[in-house]
Each structure stands twice: as C-alpha cells, then as structure tokens.
Design a protein around this motif. Structure first.
Motif, PDB file in Angstrom:
ATOM      1  N   GLU A 192       0.828  -1.210   0.000  1.00  0.00           N
ATOM      2  CA  GLU A 192       0.000   0.000   0.000  1.00  0.00           C
ATOM      3  C   GLU A 192       0.860   1.256   0.000  1.00  0.00           C
ATOM      4  O   GLU A 192       0.547   2.244  -0.680  1.00  0.00           O
ATOM      5  N   LYS A 193       1.963   1.247   0.739  1.00  0.00           N
ATOM      6  CA  LYS A 193       2.867   2.390   0.768  1.00  0.00           C
ATOM      7  C   LYS A 193       3.555   2.561  -0.581  1.00  0.00           C
ATOM      8  O   LYS A 193       3.686   3.685  -1.093  1.00  0.00           O
ATOM      9  N   ALA A 194       4.004   1.454  -1.151  1.00  0.00           N
ATOM     10  CA  ALA A 194       4.663   1.521  -2.463  1.00  0.00           C
ATOM     11  C   ALA A 194       3.716   2.086  -3.511  1.00  0.00           C
ATOM     12  O   ALA A 194       4.111   2.903  -4.353  1.00  0.00           O
ATOM     13  N   GLU A 195       2.445   1.688  -3.454  1.00  0.00           N
ATOM     14  CA  GLU A 195       1.478   2.148  -4.448  1.00  0.00           C
ATOM     15  C   GLU A 195       1.342   3.671  -4.426  1.00  0.00           C
ATOM     16  O   GLU A 195       1.158   4.306  -5.467  1.00  0.00           O
ATOM     17  N   SER A 196       1.463   4.270  -3.244  1.00  0.00           N
ATOM     18  CA  SER A 196       1.316   5.723  -3.141  1.00  0.00           C
ATOM     19  C   SER A 196       2.445   6.468  -3.843  1.00  0.00           C
ATOM     20  O   SER A 196       2.324   7.659  -4.131  1.00  0.00           O
ATOM     21  N   HIS A 197       3.552   5.801  -4.132  1.00  0.00           N
ATOM     22  CA  HIS A 197       4.682   6.431  -4.813  1.00  0.00           C
ATOM     23  C   HIS A 197       4.638   6.241  -6.334  1.00  0.00           C
ATOM     24  O   HIS A 197       5.331   6.958  -7.065  1.00  0.00           O
ATOM     25  N   VAL A 198       3.865   5.279  -6.808  1.00  0.00           N
ATOM     26  CA  VAL A 198       3.783   5.029  -8.252  1.00  0.00           C
ATOM     27  C   VAL A 198       3.077   6.214  -8.911  1.00  0.00           C
ATOM     28  O   VAL A 198       2.069   6.717  -8.402  1.00  0.00           O
ATOM     29  N   HIS A 199       3.615   6.674 -10.037  1.00  0.00           N
ATOM     30  CA  HIS A 199       3.147   7.932 -10.628  1.00  0.00           C
ATOM     31  C   HIS A 199       2.988   7.804 -12.134  1.00  0.00           C
ATOM     32  O   HIS A 199       3.346   6.770 -12.726  1.00  0.00           O
ATOM     33  N   ASP A 200       2.445   8.859 -12.738  1.00  0.00           N
ATOM     34  CA  ASP A 200       2.257   8.866 -14.184  1.00  0.00           C
ATOM     35  C   ASP A 200       3.607   8.687 -14.876  1.00  0.00           C
ATOM     36  O   ASP A 200       4.627   9.190 -14.419  1.00  0.00           O
TER      37      ASP A 200
END
Length: 292
Positions: A192-200
C-alpha cells in the motif's frame, strides 16, 4: 436497429455569429522555453561510444523490475525480443518523494519526448532527473493520425480503470500493479505504501495521440523493433522502475492476457569520464514562501 449514442453530447448552445473569428485566433505557447536551461548534448555525445556495461536487467512480460542508475551514468531501455512498450517511473534514489513529473515535462517539451529533452521531477524540486541522449525511433516523428512515440500524456494502465470499464473485473498485471509490486520488492515497503509512490509514466516505445474529432487518447501498433532503444543520462542518483505492458505493442488492447507480450531489457553503462562542465542539477531555488 438502435442508433449508437455519440461519444460526446451535442451542444445545446446556439453557435454565435462570431464563432469563426473566435476559433481563428492563433494559439500562444504556454511556456516560452527560450529561457529554459538546456543540456549540452555534445558533451554527452562525446561519451556515448566509450562506455562500460555494468548491469543488465530483464523485465519479464506483463511484469516489472526496479534498478539503480548512479548519477552520470547512461541507461538504455532496449527492445530485446519483439515489439513491446514499457511504462517508466523514475525516482530520486535517496528521496522517493522526488519523482518524475510527466505533466510538467509535457508542458515544457510537448506530448512526446525525444533526444535532448529532460525528464523533470515534481514540486518542490522541479529539476531534471534525466536527459534523453539517444532514441533509435527518432525517425518516426508524427504520423498522419497525430501519433508519435514516447508519450508523456498517458497515465499507465491500471486495475481501477479496468475494474470500472469491465464492471468489476480483477486484473493484476496492469502497469500500475506491476510497478507497485516491483517498487515494494526493491525498497521493502508495504504494498500500500509503495502504491502511493507510483506515478504517471513515460510510455516508452508506445505510439499514441489524440483523435482530432473527439479528442480521445488513442494508441496504435508501436513501430519499435528488436534492437531499438531509448537512452538517458542520469542527472542524479536514480531508482528506475519499468513495466513491460500487458498490451504488448499496444496495437489493439491492454490490461489483458490476450496480447502478445515480450520482455524488455535495461542496460546501465558507466562512462570513462564525466561530461565536460557537468554538475548535478540543484533543487529548484524558489523560496516556497508563496507570497506570505
């Protein structure tokens, strides 16, 4: 036979008498890039033919991988087997809050990037993370449909949109999920934390544009072939994360197991010397007072 609904509703407002003159007003480029600091490409080019390959990473089809690129190193994303597009995330290795900002990169360089363009980071940093130094697809340009390669307009295929459009489908190999898994594995973060860093993303090798009648984002078969590559120079220490898109060459669909997919290869090269006059870019010097 029922008629198909139009993609966009017809206007309710009557066309004004001066509509033609309003539409005929010439556009103004939003950002005057004449004052934009530009890299000295010749200093990078002088190093390209004297490089030592230090690492090779294989990105499996419908999956992703993460890797490190030290500052002042070159990185190539290679079409190693067959036509395949990739979704690229870039981070400051030492501060994951600083990451690639596709929107501002697009505003400064256009909808698709190529040699000499720089990949900018988000606020408050806003500095070049990487400089594109070579592109074997630079011959493609814009085609008759308005399509071009290496776009910074798409957002990455994701399981949320897939779920929305498929009325509840659960597909886990969209690029968003691939990047999330790879970043979590690389950093040790919870998913969940990693997902918050994934970007366009930068859509590497993907051929895209906007339709001229409805303004819809489109994709078409990528012109990439085995041996083609996109190369960039790391301006700071980077963490890269690349998904080999489940759409393959994106010729007909993505976010499914129906398309033919291939791996991608990432190569990291160390130059024998630094580019003449090169220094890592400073964080944007705006004082962040915001008028107070």
């Amino acid at each position: 036979m029922p008629q198909e609904k139009p993609l966009k509703p017809l206007p309710l407002t009557s066309t004004p008498v001066d509509a033609a003159s309003r539409r005929a007003i010439e556009p103004t480029i939003c950002y005057s890039v004449e004052t934009l600091p530009r890299p000295d490409l010749s200093s990078y080019q002088a190093l390209r033919h004297d490089l030592d390959l230090i690492e090779t990473i294989v990105v499996p089809p419908r999956d992703a991988a993460a890797w490190k690129v030290p500052a002042a190193h070159f990185c190539r994303i290679v079409c190693s087997e067959g036509p395949q597009v990739g979704d690229l995330n870039l981070f400051n290795l030492h501060n994951l809050d600083e990451r690639f900002y596709s929107g501002k990169t697009r505003a400064l360089h256009g909808t698709h990037v190529g040699r000499g363009d720089q990949l900018y980071s988000n606020f408050p940093y806003l500095r070049p993370l990487a400089t594109i130094t070579h592109d074997t697809l630079d011959w493609y340009g814009f085609d008759e449909f308005g399509g071009a390669v290496h776009d910074v307009i798409g957002t990455r295929c994701d399981p949320y949109t897939h779920n929305l459009l498929s009325h509840g489908g659960q597909y886990h190999h969209c690029c968003h999920s691939n990047l999330t898994r790879a970043l979590a594995a690389s950093t040790g973060m919870e998913l969940e934390k990693a997902e918050s860093h994934v970007h366009d993303v930068l859509n590497v090798f993907m051929c895209t544009g906007f339709t001229r009648d409805t303004g819809q984002y489109f994709m078409k078969a990528s012109p990439v072939r085995r041996g083609d590559y996109l190369e960039f120079f790391a301006e700071v220490d980077l963490l890269g994360c690349l998904s080999a898109c489940p759409g393959g060459d994106c010729s007909f669909e993505h976010s499914s197991d129906a398309a033919t997919c291939h791996p991608l290869q990432v190569e990291v090269y160390k130059p024998r010397r630094l580019p003449e006059g090169w220094a890592p870019p400073r964080q944007n010097p705006y004082d962040r007072s915001h008028g107070l």
